[in-house]
Design an enzyme around this catalytic site. Structure first.
Site, PDB file in Angstrom:
ATOM      1  CE  LYS A   1      -7.507   7.918   7.384  1.00 40.57           C
ATOM      2  NZ  LYS A   1      -7.658   6.896   6.341  1.00 40.57           N
TER       3      LYS A   1
ATOM      4  CG  ASP B   1      -9.142   4.406   8.990  1.00 38.98           C
ATOM      5  OD1 ASP B   1      -9.974   5.045   9.642  1.00 38.98           O
ATOM      6  OD2 ASP B   1      -7.933   4.684   8.955  1.00 38.98           O
TER       7      ASP B   1
ATOM      8  NE  ARG C   1       6.943  10.068  -1.315  1.00 39.22           N
ATOM      9  CZ  ARG C   1       6.087   9.377  -0.565  1.00 39.22           C
ATOM     10  NH1 ARG C   1       5.041   9.971  -0.049  1.00 39.22           N
ATOM     11  NH2 ARG C   1       6.294   8.103  -0.306  1.00 39.22           N
TER      12      ARG C   1
ATOM     13  CB  THR D   1      -4.704   0.587   3.264  1.00 38.94           C
ATOM     14  OG1 THR D   1      -5.357   1.784   3.649  1.00 38.94           O
ATOM     15  CG2 THR D   1      -5.419  -0.045   2.092  1.00 38.94           C
TER      16      THR D   1
ATOM     17  CG  HIS E   1      -1.689   1.270   1.408  1.00 38.46           C
ATOM     18  ND1 HIS E   1      -2.680   1.667   0.543  1.00 38.46           N
ATOM     19  CD2 HIS E   1      -1.593   2.252   2.345  1.00 38.46           C
ATOM     20  CE1 HIS E   1      -3.177   2.833   0.947  1.00 38.46           C
ATOM     21  NE2 HIS E   1      -2.529   3.214   2.034  1.00 38.46           N
TER      22      HIS E   1
HETATM   23 CA    CA Z   1      -6.110   3.928   7.750  1.00 40.78          CA
END
Ligand code: CA
Length: 433
Positions: free
Chosen positions: A263, A243, A152, A361, A143
């Site tokens: 989040k 999440d 990036r 994740t 991930h």
């Molecule tokens: Ca998370």
């Protein structure tokens, strides 16, 4: 403890593909229609097949007596978990015996069965613990590599700290919610154009994150880190975690202190805590860690991960069938839960019973095993086609996301059930009122 006893069976008829075999016995908090009228009373139970075993009644009947109890006629499991490992072991063994086909106490007592066995379909599940703290790690190398590649540099996708420590941040415990709770699409600051000022808008890139979370079973004192080889003693069990993430809010806000509003609107968990005792037979090795971690993160036990099959399904509104968009496995996680907990406390940070720590994740090595829409649709460049022809790059209003997880070995299954959440449209803001 980690050997599977194939001869152990229950007198209750349990489907072979049920997550809730007699080898599992996960703990949850439930209520039924009668409780709703009685001040929203809640109590503890264990899932077995299609039933919930009512632990509060078992306790009241004198069939489950634990040191320092009673513990189960309560709206959370914190007091039971805090009572310690000896009680965890005794409760598991007593409950397993009561449900087994060789014990007559419950098997031959129809009246007692009526009192203690409720259909899961007839109860409402609640958050199993009071959650004092919520932490989110970022421990899947696949991930972190995918995200680093997208945003990036594909040649330097991982930042230098990533292979040295389980990177994480402290989230909001107050927005940990139980499966079945609707999620309102969040609004916030987005910056669609690099040269312009931000706008206030509903999130346009709402995503899930396929994760598990472990539940802290034993805290520490402030200033006293938890040693990595003792860390597993501090973990009670695990849940599935969706999440939820607002990718576009995160992209603009995260510099330099990390995620904030993106989040903190919904971290949705499955209602049943599967204990580490139930998962013990499914232990397996973490991926090889290179470079070798610093001494404080170096575990003696290399068999420090778990073989847990995980999946994500997407169900659009008014659609008949869900589409599986991801299948992966917990064992891909680079950092172990013990390493996460030790790193979390190494400065002396205090953790508490009921704290939940998200894995980050969980993506596997192949595109069909990526644990977020961001990766599956590769930053909206490869939309996913669902059954019925609809396409998705992120999650739309009315979509339901369903995550499932289970371990299986030698014909024995220990599963988590599911975490399920539906997205509702954003609120209407009128700032001129
Ligand atoms: Ca998370």
């Amino acid at each position: 403890m980690s050997k599977i006893d194939n001869t152990l069976t229950s007198f209750i008829d349990i489907a072979a593909d049920s997550d809730f075999s007699i080898h599992n016995l996960p703990y949850g908090i439930f209520s039924n229609a009668k409780d709703a009228a009685d001040n929203n009373k809640r109590r503890a139970g264990v899932a077995i097949g299609e039933y919930v075993l009512d632990l509060a009644v078992l306790e009241a009947e004198g069939l489950l007596s634990l040191e320092g109890g009673p513990y189960f006629d309560q709206p959370t499991l914190n007091a039971f978990i805090d009572s310690g490992r000896d009680n965890w072991t005794q409760a598991r063994s007593t409950i397993q015996t009561l449900l087994s086909s060789v014990s007559d106490t419950l098997r031959d007592n129809q009246d007692l069965q009526k009192k203690v066995l409720l259909k899961q379909a007839d109860v409402t599940m609640h958050l199993p613990v009071h959650v004092p703290g919520f932490t989110d790690f970022y421990s899947s190398k696949e991930h972190a590599t995918n995200v680093g590649t997208m945003f990036r540099d594909p040649n330097n996708a991982l930042l230098p700290n990533w292979t040295e420590m389980p990177v994480g941040y402290n989230g909001r415990a107050s927005t940990v919610i139980v499966s079945g709770t609707d999620v309102i699409r969040p609004s916030g600051q987005l910056k669609p154009n690099a040269d312009d000022r931000p706008i206030f808008s509903a999130c346009k890139r709402l995503d899930f994150e396929l994760e598990t979370a472990f539940v802290v079973g034993k805290g520490n004192s402030i200033g006293q880190p938890i040693a990595v080889d003792n860390a597993s003693e501090h973990i009670f069990g695990m849940v599935l975690l969706n999440d939820w993430s607002a990718r576009d809010i995160q992209k603009w806000e995260y510099v330099p202190l990390g995620p904030f509003n993106a989040k903190t609107f919904a971290s949705e968990v499955s209602p049943w805590i599967v204990t580490m005792d139930a998962l013990a037979p499914f232990k397996t090795a973490c991926p090889i860690q290179e470079p070798k971690p610093l001494a404080y993160l170096n575990e003696k036990d290399s068999n420090n991960s778990y073989d847990i099959h995980l999946s994500v399904e997407l169900l659009p509104e008014n659609s008949d069938s869900a589409t599986v968009v991801c299948e992966t496995n917990f064992k891909h996680m680079y950092w172990s839960m013990a390493q996460q907990l030790t790193h979390h406390t190494i400065t002396g940070c205090k953790v508490e019973v009921g704290d939940m720590m998200g894995s980050g994740t969980i993506s596997g090595p192949t595109p069909d095993s990526y644990g977020s829409m961001l990766e599956i649709a590769w930053n909206a460049t490869k939309p996913v086609t669902l059954k019925g022809g609809k396409t998705r790059s992120f999650i739309e209003d009315g979509d339901t996301v369903i995550m499932k997880g289970y371990s299986e070995k030698d014909g024995i299954r220990v599963g988590f059930g599911e975490v399920r959440g539906k997205v509702l449209p954003a609120l209407n803001f009128d700032f001129n009122k």
